[in-house]
Design an enzyme around this catalytic site. Structure first.
Site, short mmCIF file in Angstrom:
data_model
loop_
_atom_site.label_atom_id
_atom_site.label_comp_id
_atom_site.label_asym_id
_atom_site.label_seq_id
_atom_site.Cartn_x
_atom_site.Cartn_y
_atom_site.Cartn_z
N ASP A 183 27.90 -27.92 22.87
CA ASP A 183 27.16 -27.64 21.65
C ASP A 183 25.72 -27.29 21.71
O ASP A 183 24.62 -28.03 21.26
CB ASP A 183 27.17 -28.96 20.66
CG ASP A 183 26.74 -29.05 19.38
OD1 ASP A 183 26.55 -27.88 18.88
OD2 ASP A 183 26.59 -29.91 18.61
N LYS A 186 24.50 -21.13 21.78
CA LYS A 186 25.72 -20.50 21.82
C LYS A 186 25.66 -19.34 22.71
O LYS A 186 26.93 -18.88 23.30
CB LYS A 186 25.84 -19.83 20.39
CG LYS A 186 25.42 -20.75 19.21
CD LYS A 186 26.23 -22.19 19.60
CE LYS A 186 25.52 -23.19 18.86
NZ LYS A 186 25.66 -24.82 19.29
N ASP A 211 31.56 -26.25 19.38
CA ASP A 211 31.04 -26.29 18.22
C ASP A 211 30.58 -24.88 17.56
O ASP A 211 29.96 -24.31 18.69
CB ASP A 211 30.28 -27.26 17.80
CG ASP A 211 30.01 -27.79 16.43
OD1 ASP A 211 30.56 -27.34 15.60
OD2 ASP A 211 29.13 -28.50 16.22
N ASN A 212 30.35 -24.86 16.24
CA ASN A 212 29.54 -23.66 15.69
C ASN A 212 29.88 -22.23 16.32
O ASN A 212 29.15 -21.37 16.47
CB ASN A 212 28.09 -23.79 15.96
CG ASN A 212 27.50 -25.04 15.59
OD1 ASN A 212 26.87 -25.93 16.51
ND2 ASN A 212 27.68 -25.62 14.37
N GLU A 241 27.41 -28.27 9.34
CA GLU A 241 27.24 -29.83 9.00
C GLU A 241 26.12 -29.90 8.07
O GLU A 241 25.03 -29.09 8.24
CB GLU A 241 26.92 -30.52 10.26
CG GLU A 241 25.91 -29.86 11.27
CD GLU A 241 26.57 -28.74 12.06
OE1 GLU A 241 25.66 -28.46 12.89
OE2 GLU A 241 27.66 -28.24 12.00
#
Length: 259
Positions: A183, A186, A211-212, A241
């Protein structure tokens, strides 16, 4: 000068764009504008303000209380991109199913996900949590310790991930990673995954949860995971989120072993 007629002609298009991307405008307002104003007014970072709120509203030693307080802060006060409670349930399920002993977290940030992971681990398990921003790491350590997790369970490493991964075995005695939670930046997902593949620390059945991967997105990471033949890949669709209307997702990779 633009004539009124031309301006009116573009008005429907402008309204359509505002309606279509309204949630992104809300994200810009909450994540950027409010943060900038409060940084200037308080002289504190957003993460430091979050810690002050948690310190005065959560119960020390109660991980759930700290997570709940964090969630309230992020949804009602200031936006911080934690995994959050809804996607957090996916992480909780994986922890319950696999009972990992050695966990690598890439991107500690404020320590939210670290606390979420630590509370579900079996006795004797250990988290190596990596954060490159020293100021954020100081906040994270306070929150992790406030939740009741000591250095025997959570080791915070303040260095870039691409420096830490190749030295996990030599510097920390890690022989196998049961779970990796990504996380952080990226753009680092793919190079760090490739470093993990080359490190020999992934064993058959090791889990990588990222994540993401939809927003902001990690398309090269997903492409490699799907085409490499090294993983069973599952993408859990979700919403970003603490913000309604923005689609996101988490990638769950199960390492199949080097063929």
């Amino acid at each position: 000068m633009v004539s009124p007629a031309i301006a009116l002609a573009f008005l429907p298009l402008l309204l359509t764009m505002i309606i279509r991307y309204r949630y992104y405008f809300v994200l810009l307002y909450r994540a950027v504008l409010i943060r900038w104003v409060r940084d200037c007014l308080t002289g504190l970072s957003r993460e430091e303000r979050a810690f002050q709120y948690i310190l005065t509203h959560a119960t020390p030693g109660d991980a759930q209380s700290i997570l709940d307080t964090f969630d309230h802060w992020c949804s009602k006060v200031e936006f911080i991109s934690n995994i959050g409670p809804k996607k957090g349930k996916i992480l909780d399920r994986l922890l319950q199913e696999h009972c990992p002993i050695t966990v690598l977290e890439l991107g500690t940030h404020c320590g939210y996900s670290t606390v979420r992971i630590a509370r579900s681990l079996p006795i004797g398990a250990r988290i190596y949590s990596v954060e490159m921003d020293e100021r954020n790491a100081q906040v994270a350590e306070k929150i992790i310790r406030l939740a009741g997790f000591d250095e025997d369970m959570v080791e915070l490493i303040v260095r870039p991930s691409d420096e830490v991964i190749p030295r996990l075995r030599e510097d920390f005695g890690v022989e196998r990673l049961d779970l990796v939670f990504m996380d952080h930046w990226k753009r680092c997902y793919l190079p760090d995954l490739q470093l993990l593949e080359g490190s020999g620390l992934l064993g058959e059945g090791s889990i990588i949860l990222a994540d993401n991967v939809i927003f902001p997105g990690a398309p090269n990471f997903l492409r490699h995971a799907r085409r490499s033949g090294l993983y069973e890949v599952r993408v859990h669709r979700a919403m970003l989120e603490y913000i309604r209307g923005i689609r996101d997702g988490m990638a769950e990779l199960t390492f199949l072993g080097i063929k």
